[in-house]
Design a protein around this motif. Structure first.
Motif, mmCIF file in Angstrom:
data_model
loop_
_atom_site.group_PDB
_atom_site.id
_atom_site.type_symbol
_atom_site.label_atom_id
_atom_site.label_comp_id
_atom_site.label_asym_id
_atom_site.label_seq_id
_atom_site.Cartn_x
_atom_site.Cartn_y
_atom_site.Cartn_z
ATOM 1 N N MET A 99 -28.901 -20.377 -2.384
ATOM 2 C CA MET A 99 -28.148 -21.619 -2.340
ATOM 3 C C MET A 99 -28.230 -22.273 -3.718
ATOM 4 O O MET A 99 -29.311 -22.358 -4.294
ATOM 5 C CB MET A 99 -28.737 -22.556 -1.299
ATOM 6 N N VAL A 100 -27.089 -22.724 -4.204
ATOM 7 C CA VAL A 100 -27.024 -23.456 -5.462
ATOM 8 C C VAL A 100 -26.482 -24.837 -5.142
ATOM 9 O O VAL A 100 -25.321 -24.979 -4.768
ATOM 10 C CB VAL A 100 -26.112 -22.754 -6.492
ATOM 11 N N ASP A 101 -27.348 -25.842 -5.225
ATOM 12 C CA ASP A 101 -26.974 -27.208 -4.829
ATOM 13 C C ASP A 101 -26.323 -27.227 -3.449
ATOM 14 O O ASP A 101 -25.323 -27.900 -3.216
ATOM 15 C CB ASP A 101 -26.061 -27.856 -5.868
ATOM 16 N N GLY A 102 -26.851 -26.436 -2.534
ATOM 17 C CA GLY A 102 -26.377 -26.413 -1.152
ATOM 18 C C GLY A 102 -25.238 -25.456 -0.879
ATOM 19 O O GLY A 102 -24.869 -25.243 0.278
ATOM 20 N N ALA A 103 -24.642 -24.846 -1.915
ATOM 21 C CA ALA A 103 -23.545 -23.890 -1.726
ATOM 22 C C ALA A 103 -24.104 -22.471 -1.785
ATOM 23 O O ALA A 103 -24.929 -22.150 -2.645
ATOM 24 C CB ALA A 103 -22.485 -24.077 -2.806
ATOM 25 N N VAL A 104 -23.639 -21.614 -0.884
ATOM 26 C CA VAL A 104 -24.122 -20.242 -0.825
ATOM 27 C C VAL A 104 -23.564 -19.439 -1.996
ATOM 28 O O VAL A 104 -22.364 -19.464 -2.259
ATOM 29 C CB VAL A 104 -23.717 -19.575 0.510
ATOM 30 N N ARG A 134 -39.141 -14.044 -2.514
ATOM 31 C CA ARG A 134 -38.358 -15.279 -2.381
ATOM 32 C C ARG A 134 -38.526 -16.099 -3.656
ATOM 33 O O ARG A 134 -39.529 -15.966 -4.358
ATOM 34 C CB ARG A 134 -38.855 -16.096 -1.196
ATOM 35 N N PHE A 135 -37.563 -16.977 -3.911
ATOM 36 C CA PHE A 135 -37.662 -17.837 -5.088
ATOM 37 C C PHE A 135 -36.897 -19.131 -4.874
ATOM 38 O O PHE A 135 -35.994 -19.218 -4.031
ATOM 39 C CB PHE A 135 -37.150 -17.121 -6.349
ATOM 40 N N GLU A 136 -37.288 -20.118 -5.635
ATOM 41 C CA GLU A 136 -36.560 -21.386 -5.707
ATOM 42 C C GLU A 136 -36.951 -22.058 -7.008
ATOM 43 O O GLU A 136 -38.052 -21.863 -7.527
ATOM 44 C CB GLU A 136 -36.871 -22.289 -4.522
ATOM 45 N N PHE A 137 -35.997 -22.802 -7.581
ATOM 46 C CA PHE A 137 -36.308 -23.543 -8.803
ATOM 47 C C PHE A 137 -35.242 -24.590 -9.089
ATOM 48 O O PHE A 137 -34.157 -24.576 -8.515
ATOM 49 C CB PHE A 137 -36.502 -22.603 -9.995
ATOM 50 N N VAL A 138 -35.598 -25.500 -9.963
ATOM 51 C CA VAL A 138 -34.687 -26.512 -10.468
ATOM 52 C C VAL A 138 -34.402 -26.158 -11.917
ATOM 53 O O VAL A 138 -35.328 -25.896 -12.696
ATOM 54 C CB VAL A 138 -35.300 -27.929 -10.382
ATOM 55 N N ALA A 139 -33.112 -26.109 -12.281
ATOM 56 C CA ALA A 139 -32.718 -25.798 -13.654
ATOM 57 C C ALA A 139 -31.998 -27.007 -14.244
ATOM 58 O O ALA A 139 -31.258 -27.693 -13.541
ATOM 59 C CB ALA A 139 -31.818 -24.571 -13.680
ATOM 60 N N THR A 140 -32.225 -27.263 -15.518
ATOM 61 C CA THR A 140 -31.676 -28.435 -16.193
ATOM 62 C C THR A 140 -30.790 -28.005 -17.358
ATOM 63 O O THR A 140 -31.143 -27.110 -18.119
ATOM 64 C CB THR A 140 -32.824 -29.316 -16.738
ATOM 65 N N ASN A 141 -29.650 -28.681 -17.482
ATOM 66 C CA ASN A 141 -28.782 -28.496 -18.635
ATOM 67 C C ASN A 141 -29.350 -29.380 -19.742
ATOM 68 O O ASN A 141 -29.376 -30.603 -19.606
ATOM 69 C CB ASN A 141 -27.346 -28.887 -18.294
ATOM 70 N N ARG A 142 -29.815 -28.792 -20.813
ATOM 71 C CA ARG A 142 -30.470 -29.568 -21.880
ATOM 72 C C ARG A 142 -29.532 -30.560 -22.558
ATOM 73 O O ARG A 142 -29.969 -31.608 -23.013
ATOM 74 C CB ARG A 142 -31.068 -28.629 -22.916
ATOM 75 N N ILE A 189 -31.798 -24.446 -7.023
ATOM 76 C CA ILE A 189 -31.652 -23.106 -6.481
ATOM 77 C C ILE A 189 -32.678 -22.998 -5.356
ATOM 78 O O ILE A 189 -33.881 -23.120 -5.601
ATOM 79 C CB ILE A 189 -31.944 -22.032 -7.547
ATOM 80 N N THR A 190 -32.212 -22.791 -4.125
ATOM 81 C CA THR A 190 -33.112 -22.750 -2.971
ATOM 82 C C THR A 190 -32.805 -21.530 -2.102
ATOM 83 O O THR A 190 -31.723 -20.948 -2.180
ATOM 84 C CB THR A 190 -32.986 -24.019 -2.109
ATOM 85 N N GLN A 191 -33.765 -21.148 -1.293
ATOM 86 C CA GLN A 191 -33.628 -20.072 -0.304
ATOM 87 C C GLN A 191 -33.232 -18.732 -0.920
ATOM 88 O O GLN A 191 -32.592 -17.901 -0.277
ATOM 89 C CB GLN A 191 -32.636 -20.464 0.794
ATOM 90 N N GLY A 192 -33.596 -18.506 -2.179
ATOM 91 C CA GLY A 192 -33.310 -17.226 -2.823
ATOM 92 C C GLY A 192 -34.224 -16.143 -2.278
ATOM 93 O O GLY A 192 -35.389 -16.392 -2.000
ATOM 94 N N ARG A 193 -33.684 -14.959 -2.128
ATOM 95 C CA ARG A 193 -34.500 -13.848 -1.639
ATOM 96 C C ARG A 193 -33.913 -12.530 -2.120
ATOM 97 O O ARG A 193 -32.729 -12.427 -2.433
ATOM 98 C CB ARG A 193 -34.603 -13.874 -0.121
ATOM 99 N N PHE A 194 -34.768 -11.511 -2.162
ATOM 100 C CA PHE A 194 -34.355 -10.177 -2.568
ATOM 101 C C PHE A 194 -35.250 -9.153 -1.887
ATOM 102 O O PHE A 194 -36.384 -9.438 -1.510
ATOM 103 C CB PHE A 194 -34.396 -10.010 -4.090
ATOM 104 N N ASP A 195 -34.712 -7.959 -1.708
ATOM 105 C CA ASP A 195 -35.433 -6.838 -1.123
ATOM 106 C C ASP A 195 -34.817 -5.601 -1.753
ATOM 107 O O ASP A 195 -33.686 -5.241 -1.446
ATOM 108 C CB ASP A 195 -35.255 -6.822 0.390
ATOM 109 N N TYR A 196 -35.520 -4.966 -2.654
ATOM 110 C CA TYR A 196 -34.922 -3.951 -3.498
ATOM 111 C C TYR A 196 -35.790 -2.716 -3.612
ATOM 112 O O TYR A 196 -37.009 -2.813 -3.702
ATOM 113 C CB TYR A 196 -34.735 -4.538 -4.905
#
Length: 136
Positions: free
Chosen positions: A1-6, A110-118, A126-133
């Motif tokens: 999810m990026v700001d709530g959008a898939v 799984r991952f999540e983070f906040v990214a800032t435009n400098r 960025i929330t609810q990120g996941r991967f299985d590889y």
């Protein structure tokens, strides 16, 4: 999810739009991880990128993001038509590895983070990120 959008990772040929590269070494010098996610079917799709370099990757471990410009930390980036964003503070995110199988070359997490435009100070979450590889 990026700001709530898939964000659905896919390429133009019906396959996953992810690129994952990892080396599951047993020492920090021989370990790294990078994950790129994009929707290539959309011309305006953002690119999400995570990197962990020079870290021994272990299942059940949560790695906090780091500000260090050097190896040995987890970092995140988000590239969109509005500009580049990056993780800015140690508390800006986490990467949790849920499975590390060196024999089968499988990595999941799984991952999540906040990214800032400098330039603008605007942030994306960025929330609810996941991967299985599994590497071939």
């Amino acid at each position: 999810m990026v700001d709530g959008a898939v964000l659905i990772p896919r390429n133009g040929r019906g396959r996953s739009g992810t690129s994952l590269a990892f080396r599951l070494g047993t020492t920090a010098t021989h370990s790294n991880f990078s994950l790129g996610i994009t929707d290539e079917k959309r011309s305006d799709s953002p690119l999400l990128f995570l990197e962990a370099d020079s870290m021994v990757l272990e299942a059940g471990t949560t790695y906090p993001f780091s500000l260090s410009p050097h190896k040995g930390g987890v970092k995140g980036w988000y590239y969109s038509p509005a500009g580049p964003y990056s993780s800015q503070a140690p508390a800006s995110g986490t990467l949790t590895l849920t499975r590390v199988d060196r024999q089968a070359r499988i990595l999941a997490g799984r991952f999540e983070f906040v990214a800032t435009n400098r330039a603008t100070g605007r942030q994306v979450r960025i929330t609810q990120g996941r991967f299985d590889y599994q590497m071939e």
